[in-house]
Each structure stands twice: as C-alpha cells, then as structure tokens.
Scaffold this active site. Structure first.
Site, PDB file in Angstrom:
ATOM      1  N   CYS A 163      79.851 -54.417  65.869  1.00  0.00           N
ATOM      2  CA  CYS A 163      78.808 -54.998  65.022  1.00  0.00           C
ATOM      3  C   CYS A 163      77.465 -54.781  65.699  1.00  0.00           C
ATOM      4  O   CYS A 163      77.385 -54.345  66.829  1.00  0.00           O
ATOM      5  CB  CYS A 163      79.078 -56.487  64.863  1.00  0.00           C
ATOM      6  SG  CYS A 163      80.706 -56.795  64.207  1.00  0.00           S
TER       7      CYS A 163
ATOM      8  N   ARG B   3      76.232 -49.205  63.567  1.00  0.00           N
ATOM      9  CA  ARG B   3      77.268 -49.889  64.354  1.00  0.00           C
ATOM     10  C   ARG B   3      78.215 -50.690  63.479  1.00  0.00           C
ATOM     11  O   ARG B   3      79.261 -51.141  63.929  1.00  0.00           O
ATOM     12  CB  ARG B   3      76.623 -50.844  65.367  1.00  0.00           C
ATOM     13  CG  ARG B   3      75.727 -50.188  66.387  1.00  0.00           C
ATOM     14  CD  ARG B   3      75.104 -51.237  67.272  1.00  0.00           C
ATOM     15  NE  ARG B   3      76.137 -51.919  68.021  1.00  0.00           N
ATOM     16  CZ  ARG B   3      76.582 -51.517  69.211  1.00  0.00           C
ATOM     17  NH1 ARG B   3      76.074 -50.437  69.753  1.00  0.00           N
ATOM     18  NH2 ARG B   3      77.526 -52.158  69.842  1.00  0.00           N
TER      19      ARG B   3
ATOM     20  N   TRP C 127      81.020 -55.133  61.184  1.00  0.00           N
ATOM     21  CA  TRP C 127      82.162 -54.257  60.923  1.00  0.00           C
ATOM     22  C   TRP C 127      83.358 -55.179  61.021  1.00  0.00           C
ATOM     23  O   TRP C 127      83.701 -55.665  62.099  1.00  0.00           O
ATOM     24  CB  TRP C 127      82.240 -53.140  61.966  1.00  0.00           C
ATOM     25  CG  TRP C 127      83.346 -52.163  61.709  1.00  0.00           C
ATOM     26  CD1 TRP C 127      83.328 -51.080  60.882  1.00  0.00           C
ATOM     27  CD2 TRP C 127      84.673 -52.205  62.254  1.00  0.00           C
ATOM     28  NE1 TRP C 127      84.534 -50.431  60.892  1.00  0.00           N
ATOM     29  CE2 TRP C 127      85.387 -51.101  61.728  1.00  0.00           C
ATOM     30  CE3 TRP C 127      85.322 -53.054  63.144  1.00  0.00           C
ATOM     31  CZ2 TRP C 127      86.715 -50.837  62.054  1.00  0.00           C
ATOM     32  CZ3 TRP C 127      86.649 -52.793  63.479  1.00  0.00           C
ATOM     33  CH2 TRP C 127      87.331 -51.699  62.931  1.00  0.00           C
TER      34      TRP C 127
ATOM     35  N   ASN D  14      79.593 -60.053  68.529  1.00  0.00           N
ATOM     36  CA  ASN D  14      80.219 -58.734  68.441  1.00  0.00           C
ATOM     37  C   ASN D  14      81.385 -58.759  69.412  1.00  0.00           C
ATOM     38  O   ASN D  14      81.191 -58.964  70.606  1.00  0.00           O
ATOM     39  CB  ASN D  14      79.211 -57.647  68.831  1.00  0.00           C
ATOM     40  CG  ASN D  14      79.877 -56.271  68.857  1.00  0.00           C
ATOM     41  OD1 ASN D  14      80.910 -56.071  68.237  1.00  0.00           O
ATOM     42  ND2 ASN D  14      79.295 -55.352  69.610  1.00  0.00           N
ATOM     43  N   GLY D  15      82.607 -58.594  68.912  1.00  0.00           N
ATOM     44  CA  GLY D  15      83.773 -58.611  69.805  1.00  0.00           C
ATOM     45  C   GLY D  15      84.947 -59.278  69.096  1.00  0.00           C
ATOM     46  O   GLY D  15      84.922 -59.473  67.885  1.00  0.00           O
TER      47      GLY D  15
ATOM     48  N   GLU E  76      88.677 -30.706  65.879  1.00  0.00           N
ATOM     49  CA  GLU E  76      87.377 -31.347  65.695  1.00  0.00           C
ATOM     50  C   GLU E  76      86.818 -31.057  64.299  1.00  0.00           C
ATOM     51  O   GLU E  76      86.262 -31.939  63.652  1.00  0.00           O
ATOM     52  CB  GLU E  76      86.418 -30.897  66.796  1.00  0.00           C
ATOM     53  CG  GLU E  76      85.009 -31.439  66.693  1.00  0.00           C
ATOM     54  CD  GLU E  76      84.925 -32.966  66.712  1.00  0.00           C
ATOM     55  OE1 GLU E  76      85.927 -33.629  67.068  1.00  0.00           O
ATOM     56  OE2 GLU E  76      83.863 -33.479  66.353  1.00  0.00           O
TER      57      GLU E  76
ATOM     58  N   LYS F 293      85.879 -33.994  61.565  1.00  0.00           N
ATOM     59  CA  LYS F 293      84.558 -34.075  60.904  1.00  0.00           C
ATOM     60  C   LYS F 293      84.742 -34.190  59.392  1.00  0.00           C
ATOM     61  O   LYS F 293      84.141 -35.030  58.736  1.00  0.00           O
ATOM     62  CB  LYS F 293      83.715 -32.839  61.233  1.00  0.00           C
ATOM     63  CG  LYS F 293      83.214 -32.793  62.634  1.00  0.00           C
ATOM     64  CD  LYS F 293      82.124 -33.792  62.935  1.00  0.00           C
ATOM     65  CE  LYS F 293      82.401 -35.054  63.605  1.00  0.00           C
ATOM     66  NZ  LYS F 293      83.148 -35.376  64.710  1.00  0.00           N
TER      67      LYS F 293
ATOM     68  N   GLU G   6      86.400 -37.620  58.306  1.00  0.00           N
ATOM     69  CA  GLU G   6      85.695 -38.889  58.561  1.00  0.00           C
ATOM     70  C   GLU G   6      84.424 -39.034  57.729  1.00  0.00           C
ATOM     71  O   GLU G   6      83.948 -40.148  57.535  1.00  0.00           O
ATOM     72  CB  GLU G   6      85.395 -39.085  60.035  1.00  0.00           C
ATOM     73  CG  GLU G   6      84.390 -38.166  60.656  1.00  0.00           C
ATOM     74  CD  GLU G   6      84.084 -38.573  62.100  1.00  0.00           C
ATOM     75  OE1 GLU G   6      84.140 -39.751  62.445  1.00  0.00           O
ATOM     76  OE2 GLU G   6      83.781 -37.673  62.889  1.00  0.00           O
TER      77      GLU G   6
ATOM     78  N   HIS H 120     106.310 -23.644  62.019  1.00  0.00           N
ATOM     79  CA  HIS H 120     107.280 -24.702  62.372  1.00  0.00           C
ATOM     80  C   HIS H 120     107.141 -25.906  61.465  1.00  0.00           C
ATOM     81  O   HIS H 120     107.495 -27.025  61.848  1.00  0.00           O
ATOM     82  CB  HIS H 120     107.080 -25.104  63.847  1.00  0.00           C
ATOM     83  CG  HIS H 120     107.284 -23.962  64.792  1.00  0.00           C
ATOM     84  ND1 HIS H 120     108.504 -23.404  65.054  1.00  0.00           N
ATOM     85  CD2 HIS H 120     106.388 -23.212  65.476  1.00  0.00           C
ATOM     86  CE1 HIS H 120     108.377 -22.402  65.886  1.00  0.00           C
ATOM     87  NE2 HIS H 120     107.095 -22.252  66.166  1.00  0.00           N
TER      88      HIS H 120
ATOM     89  N   LYS I 177      79.862 -46.453  64.644  1.00  0.00           N
ATOM     90  CA  LYS I 177      79.517 -45.462  65.660  1.00  0.00           C
ATOM     91  C   LYS I 177      80.128 -45.780  67.007  1.00  0.00           C
ATOM     92  O   LYS I 177      80.551 -44.891  67.735  1.00  0.00           O
ATOM     93  CB  LYS I 177      77.992 -45.382  65.819  1.00  0.00           C
ATOM     94  CG  LYS I 177      77.529 -44.331  66.798  1.00  0.00           C
ATOM     95  CD  LYS I 177      77.904 -42.936  66.345  1.00  0.00           C
ATOM     96  CE  LYS I 177      77.469 -41.871  67.313  1.00  0.00           C
ATOM     97  NZ  LYS I 177      77.971 -40.537  66.920  1.00  0.00           N
TER      98      LYS I 177
END
Ligand code: AGP
Length: 612
Positions: free
Chosen positions: A2, A27, A73, A99-100, A485, A489, A492, A508, A607
């Site tokens: 947050c 955030r 968040w 935040n936590g 990667e 990208k 997300e 396979h 983030k």
C-alpha cells in the site's frame, strides 16, 4: 504494497497528501482515503477506487495542517469503502494508515470485541486503532500508546497515526514495510517512499525496522526499539520530480522503455576497468578482499518475477565466465526450503524496489546460514540495500510502471559485470575481457537503434494479434529467460495468457497447444544454436502455428515459414538479451493499450510486493 502519506506543517495537509497519494498509486490502487484533524476532530474521507475519486469526495472546506492518507492493495477484506484506510478506534479520536500484514489479528480482534470494541471493517489493520485506544488513557502520550499496542502485534507494518487529542504530531513506525520522513521547512512529511514527497523536499530520513518517529511541523524525534532517541542521517535525493512525471509519454511504462539506452549507460558508468579488461565493483572488493574470491564454491541468485528472470541470465554468465556452480532461486521458495548454504556460498539478491518481502526474508535466511550476500538494487536507501553485505545500485531512476522494464535490462547488465569481474580473476583472458568491454560501450547505441526501429513495427504487430487469447514465447540458451520475461510482460499488463518455454521443450507437450489461433514469439538470433531453433519453427509451422521471429539476420530464414520477422542489430552472443527484450516489452505495451488496459497500474498487481 500500500501507499502511505502523512503531512504536518504550514500548508494545507489535504493538498500535499492527495498529491502524494497520486504519486504512490503504483503501490496499490483499489481504494484510497485520508484523515485530517479539523476543529479538534478527526475527519475521514475514504472510498473504493482510485485517488482521483477520493479527490472528488473531499469537500472544498478541508483546511487542516495535519493529516494521513493511504492507497490500498487489498490483503484482508475486499476493496470496499469500509475496508479502505484510514481506520479509527471506537472513539474516533485516533486514525491510522497501515502497510503490511498483522498475523495475529484474529486473536486480538476477538479479545478486543470481548472488551467492548466495535469493529467496522474486515481488515487486519483496524485492530491496531482499537489497541492504541485501549492504551491511550490518562497522561499516556500517543507514541507511548502506539508502542504499547505494537508490543502485542505479530506482523509487518509501516504505520502512521494521528489523534485529535494531540493534533500537533504524527507518529510513524516501521517494521519491514518501508517508511521515510521528508524533512521540510516548517513542514514535514511521512511516506512509503520518496516519490510522494520529492516535489516538496529532497531531504529524506529512512526509518529502520522497529524505529518510531514523532513528527511535528518543526521537530522530528526518532526512537529505537529500546526507546532511546537516535540521530538519523538526512539523505539528499539525487533525482527530482521530472523523474516521476510522464514528460509527455502516455504511460510511465513507455517512458521507461524509451529511457533504456540512457538507463543502461547509467548502470555501466564508472564500472569499466580498461586496463584489466574487467569491471570496477567496489562492493565485490569489500566482500572478497585479496584472493578470497577463490573461496566461492557456489553461487545462488535470488529474486522474484522479472528480477528472477534477470537472475537466469546471470546464471548463464556466471557459470560460463567463472565455472562456479550457479543456481537461480525464487526468493519465496528459497526461504522455506532449508537451503544448503554456508560461508563459501555467494548469494546475489536482485530487487528493483529493494522492498520485496520474499527477497528480504531470503536474504536474512542466507545470512543466517553464513553466506555473503551482494545486492543488485535500484531504489537507494531501500531495505534490501541496507540488508545485504555489499551491493551495487543500478541507478536507472524511479521505475513507476508496475511492469518492470528498464530495471530488467540493467539488472542483467549488473550480473554480467559481476561475471566478468570474477571471470577475469579466473580463466577469461585480457583480450576477451577487452572485447566484451568494447561491446558493452557500444550497447546504448544499439539499444537506441532497436527502440527507434521497433516502436512502429511492434504497434502494428500488436494490432495484428490484438484478438489473440494465448501466446507462446520460445527461446534457447540466453534467449529462454527473454522468452519468459516477454511472456510475463504480456500477461501482467494485457491480461492475455502467455507462456515462456525453452524451445527444446516444445515437442514434450506444449506443441499440443499449437493451432492457427495460438501464435508463437520465437527469440532466435543467428547464433550457435540457431539451426535447432529453425527445426522448432518448422514443427510449429507444420501445425499451422503463426510465428513471429525475433532475429538478427533475415537471410537465414527460408521463405514463408514465419509470418513476421523482427530484426535486431548484431552483437556478441551474450548480449543479445539486452536488445531482444525491447521489442517484447513494446509488443506487450501496445497490445495492452489496444485492449484498453491500465498499463501502469494493471489489475490485482502493485509495484512493490512488500507482503508475503
Ligand atoms: C515485473 O514486471 C513485476 N512487476 C514483478 O514480477 C517484479 O519483478 C517482482 O515483484 C520483483 O520486484 P523487485 O524487483 O522490486 O523485487
């Protein structure tokens, strides 16, 4: 994950707090709120939704010189108005933002309810307000009540607290979740990170774990866990507001991709050792004085998400250059698996934010087992930058877009610098070292060439594939982490399902997925394993799979077996990842824009993942 902002001082708290919350939205952004002290009462405005919505519900007559704000968040409790921060106690005389995660909140909540406290939310955070209320009696000061409350709590927190009884102070406490104090002129700020306050001050105090700050408009007192006053250094930020505005770009992500030639050069600056054909890394000298570098028996690279992907490239470089067994671990796995680590293990921790909870915990685990830990971090003064034994900053400037782009490039470069540094003490020759250095210095030009040539073509390609529901990304060797990667990208920020796979693994299993509606991005420059990739391409073509090939030489491809080709400049085999990732970043960006996604703040993400 947050965002917290607090203000106390000569100006209007609401303006500074709302402005700061906008800058922290990366955030966490599912709800937002603010509390101020007005006419000796705490007034709170909060709701689900973005900060821009919060601004709309705050009335005009909101003058106050003290307040706290929060962007959320969600961890415990859905993104609803009642769960938005700030939270208050029964009396309404205390307001907090957090935040936590409070791990023992249910037990505490039950006890507080038995004692008559009335709860309004489903969050873990709210119990902190009621606990403070319980101790905030008689002559007890706010900071004392906060300390007594936190002594009952098991968990992590960045916390800011105000009360209508002592409207001249904000109490801020840090334990695992980052908190800074912005030092102003007759005004002071509290925030989760400096981006929220850099517009007002570049003078920053970084709180350490279990430190409690009592912040007034003209005085800041900080105490350690033994309640002893500590004198903290005031740091001066090396970057300014221009680094955290879009400067004309439509999104931070596009701005940060466009900066990659410069950010790469900033990471490289000062690290080239022309005489030795090697790299200057002060942290490595301090960590391995003399010839102790030869004591390294094993290297473990830890990180999460994109940082973990850069670690895969580091594994390639380090094993190739040093012949030391190297492995890459997800930090969230490493910390719980009782890893075999000792004083001969060299651990490299990678983190853009320097605040990722899993990576912090993995570092502590490695250090407890005797390993030497080197950090590759972007955010100066972040927790990881202070937790590791030594390290290097990648200096790419603030990365605001939730999808990491310029940091990935520079993390990969930093890992190469470490590999060359050790490798030149082992079997890499001066000649080879000088050749690598020459090409490292050429790279910004080549990165810029790819940027200039890819934007239009990737925008067109994104348009062509905008209806795709799935994507496969394939690569071999150093191109496999790029496939991973590139897939991350895409998923997300555009929410399209995408998988990265080693090209050799196709037959396979994943080949069963391929049909005319399941396109493949193939990362395959003309290197020693190119022929192998060509046969994989034929296998996909034979199943009507559409193929976008990212390569460096058009003339090696038989006609009509790929549907689109992206050409990147030639470079040394180890350095293709620096160039390959750029078109993949742009492809994901443009596809997300076409799909109308919130590119900089993708749903469900944040983030900096400061919770486990
Ligand atoms: C990358 O695009 C993601 N935002 C995410 O995977 C990120 O790389 C991961 O959370 C690690 O973050 P860090 O580098 O700040 O530790």
């Amino acid at each position: 994950m947050c965002g917290i902002v607090g203000y106390i001082g000569k100006n209007n708290a609401v303006d500074a707090i709302v402005d700061g919350l906008h800058r922290l939205e990366y955030r966490g952004y599912d709800s937002a709120g603010i509390s101020i002290v007005k006419d000796k009462k705490i007034v709170t405005y909060k709701d689900k939704g973005r900060v821009v919505h919060l601004s709309e519900i705050i009335p005009d007559n909101n003058e106050s010189n003290i307040g706290i704000g929060h962007t959320r968040w969600a961890t415990h409790g859905k993104p609803l108005k009642k769960n938005a921060h700030p939270h208050s106690d029964c009396s309404g005389k205390i307001s907090i933002v957090h935040n936590g995660i409070i791990e023992n909140y249910l037990k505490l909540k039950k006890k507080l309810i038995k004692e008559g406290h009335k709860f309004r939310s489903d969050t873990d955070t709210e119990i902190i307000a009621h606990l403070i209320e319980k101790f905030y009696v008689d002559e007890i000061k706010l900071e004392q009540a906060v300390k007594m409350a936190l002594d009952k709590i098991v968990g992590t927190y960045g916390l800011a607290v105000i009360s209508s009884r002592e409207p001249e102070k904000i109490v801020a406490v840090r334990n695992s979740s980052p908190l800074i104090i912005g030092v102003g002129d007759n005004e002071n700020f509290i925030a989760s990170d400096a981006t929220a306050v850099v517009k007002y001050t570049k003078k920053i105090i970084y709180l350490e774990d279990e430190e409690i700050a009592v912040v007034k408009s003209d005085e800041i007192k900080i105490y350690n866990k033994k309640n002893i006053k500590v004198n903290k250094k005031i740091m001066s930020l090396k970057w300014g507001e221009e680094h955290i505005s879009k400067n004309g770009f439509s999104h931070f992500m596009l701005k940060e991709i466009s900066e990659e030639a410069r950010s790469y050069a900033n990471t490289l600056a000062g690290h080239i050792d022309y005489e030795e054909g090697s790299t200057h890394l002060g942290g490595m000298v301090n960590l391995f004085p003399g010839n102790s570098i030869h004591s390294i028996k094993r290297i473990i690279i830890i990180g999460c998400g994109t940082s973990w992907h850069s670690g895969l490239l580091g594994e390639y470089y380090l094993e190739r250059f040093t012949e030391i067994p190297t492995e890459v671990e997800y930090a969230s796995e490493f910390r719980y698996r009782s890893p075999v680590v000792d004083q001969d293990t060299f651990v490299i921790a990678i983190s853009q934010s320097g605040e990722t909870a899993d990576t912090i915990a993995a570092i502590k685990e490695a250090k407890e087992r005797g390993a030497k830990v080197f950090g590759i971090v972007n955010v100066v003064g972040s927790t990881i930058s202070r937790e590791v034994d030594q390290g290097l900053y990648i200096h790419v400037g603030p990365e605001i877009g939730v999808a990491s782009t310029k940091a990935f490039l520079s993390q990969t470069l930093a890992l190469f610098l470490i590999a060359l540094n050790i490798g030149r003490k082992k079997h890499i020759s001066l000649k080879a070292g000088l050749e690598y250095i020459r090409e490292l210095e050429e790279m910004p030009k080549k990165i810029q060439m790819v940027l200039d040539s890819s934007k239009k073509s990737m925008k067109n390609l994104a348009m062509e594939y905008s209806k795709s529901k799935n994507f496969l990304y394939l690569g071999r060797g150093v191109h496999f982490p790029i496939a991973l990667e590139g897939a991350l990208k895409l998923k997300e920020i555009s929410y399209i399902h995408a998988e990265g796979y080693p090209a050799g693994e196709m037959k396979h299993g994943p080949l069963a997925l391929i049909d005319g509606k399941f396109p493949t991005f193939f990362v395959a420059p003309n290197d020693s394993i190119f022929e192998k990739s060509l046969s994989n391409i034929q296998e996909i073509k034979a199943r009507n799979g559409k193929i976008i090939l990212l390569t460096n030489k058009e003339n090696r491809i038989p006609k009509n077996i790929v549907d689109s080709i992206i050409i990147i400049p030639e470079t040394l085999p180890e350095f293709y990842p620096f160039l390959e990732i750029i078109p993949l970043q742009l492809f994901a960006y443009y596809l997300a824009v076409i799909k109308g996604c919130d590119v900089d703040k993708p749903r469900n993400l944040a983030k900096s993942v400061t919770v486990e």
